[in-house]
Design an enzyme around this catalytic site. Structure first.
Site, short mmCIF file in Angstrom:
data_model
loop_
_atom_site.label_atom_id
_atom_site.label_comp_id
_atom_site.label_asym_id
_atom_site.label_seq_id
_atom_site.Cartn_x
_atom_site.Cartn_y
_atom_site.Cartn_z
N GLU A 41 23.00 17.63 101.48
CA GLU A 41 23.49 19.02 101.46
C GLU A 41 22.32 19.99 101.45
O GLU A 41 22.27 20.93 102.24
CB GLU A 41 24.34 19.22 100.21
CG GLU A 41 24.60 20.66 99.81
CD GLU A 41 24.85 20.77 98.32
OE1 GLU A 41 25.98 20.50 97.91
OE2 GLU A 41 23.90 21.12 97.58
N ASP A 101 29.16 17.18 104.74
CA ASP A 101 28.64 18.54 104.98
C ASP A 101 27.16 18.54 105.33
O ASP A 101 26.72 19.32 106.20
CB ASP A 101 28.92 19.47 103.79
CG ASP A 101 28.29 19.00 102.48
OD1 ASP A 101 27.95 17.81 102.36
OD2 ASP A 101 28.16 19.84 101.58
#
Length: 360
Positions: A41, A101
């Site tokens: 991330e 993500d």
């Protein structure tokens, strides 16, 4: 020096660090003395920030680190920690697995770099576009549910597992999937299906909480209706998995960025509902950094935290800017200048600022 530039210099000085021939984003607090160093991330945030700031040297250093910590499926291992000898190894909690993500942001940054610079490295040895297309394929094959077209929470969620029924709205990175749609042409239809599936889910979540527009940290597929519903209790991280918490705090910014790029009217209603809710919360603040927007809510708007954090405030600020709500924008920016900064909130704030000022 502009306000954006000032914040970028501060962010880069605090969080960008070197490891062997690459660079990474340090995501813990030094005072904590933890062995965990970074995660995918943070790496995605770093690559997006670097390409937005036109810093190819940093970008290439981050890319080299990424290639060093890819797993067998071609995706970035979600966490690295230091071993006794100082070398970096996968973190303890499934550190070799990916988190969706991070890879979506890394892939987005690579596509942007391909358009901006073409190639990278000292001798042009990095083909950004080739790397991006390859990564987009890995994301599609390992991180997208083949029937619902929704993001899975990582490459480790397998059919038959409870985790396979989950989606994490902080992975609703519509601006990234939009770039994949235009640039990863061999899978264009599939990325279009992903965008439409996410928007349908967003609209459904809005219908469940039309007074706030808040979306839970995790949604779970209901096999009977074929729709995703807010999680009940702990499904992965905490008892607040069904609340608007540390994952979904990014959702207003992610949806808002997509709307900024497309003006897709399908998502405007939830953005307006969220903005109205945050404006009501903002009005309750005491000023001087005591922002009325707090760090967590039930989906009905009931507050579950007595403190604030930039990770929750910056996305709301982005919404006020996007919708042209000048009074709220002025007030929230005043609050943000007084707030304590940590990796997560400061990185999200940096990206919100860059997305508002630097088109992809």
């Amino acid at each position: 020096m502009s306000f954006v530039e000032q914040n970028y210099v501060t962010w880069r000085t605090k969080y960008l660090r070197s490891y062997q021939d690459g660079l990474y984003i340090y995501y813990k607090e030094q005072s904590e003395g933890l062995s965990e160093m970074t995660c995918s991330e943070a790496h995605g945030y770093g690559m997006l920030i670097s390409v937005s700031k036109n810093n190819q040297q940093d970008f290439d250093g981050l890319y080299r680190y990424f290639t060093r910590f890819r797993n067998r499926k071609g995706l970035m291992q979600w966490q690295q920690k230091t071993a006794r000898g100082g070398q970096f190894v996968p973190g303890d909690e499934g550190g070799e697995n990916c988190a969706t993500d991070g890879d979506v942001d890394i892939c987005t940054a690579l596509f942007v770099a391909a358009k901006k610079w073409g190639r990278g490295g000292a001798n042009g040895e990095i083909d950004y576009r080739q790397a991006a297309v390859e990564l987009a394929g890995c994301i599609y094959h390992h991180c997208i549910h083949p029937q619902t077209h929704m993001p899975l929470i990582g490459d480790w969620a397998d059919p038959g597992d409870d985790a396979y029924l989950l989606t994490r709205p902080s992975d609703f990175i519509l601006a990234g999937y939009l770039i994949f749609y235009y640039e990863d042409t061999q899978r264009q239809q599939q990325w279009g299906d992903v965008i439409n599936a996410i928007i349908n889910s967003i609209q459904q979540q809005h219908s469940l909480n039309p007074q706030t527009g808040l979306i839970a940290d995790f949604l779970k597929l209901d096999s009977r209706s074929g729709t995703y519903q807010p999680a009940r209790g702990k499904v992965l991280e905490s008892k607040h998995d069904g609340d608007y918490n540390w994952n979904s705090c990014r959702v207003p910014w992610r949806i808002g960025h997509y709307y900024m790029l497309t003006r897709d009217e399908r998502v405007r209603p939830i953005l307006e509902t969220q903005a109205h809710f945050f404006a009501q919360q903002l009005a309750r603040g005491g000023g001087g950094g005591d922002c009325g927007i707090k760090a967590g809510y039930r989906l009905n708007g009931q507050c579950i935290a007595d403190y604030t954090d930039m990770a929750f405030v910056a996305p709301a600020c982005f919404l006020f800017w996007l919708l042209g709500w000048q009074q709220q924008l002025t007030q929230i920016m005043g609050d943000m200048r007084e707030m304590e900064q940590t990796y997560f909130g400061e990185s999200i704030g940096m990206l919100c600022m860059l997305n508002a000022n630097v088109p992809l």
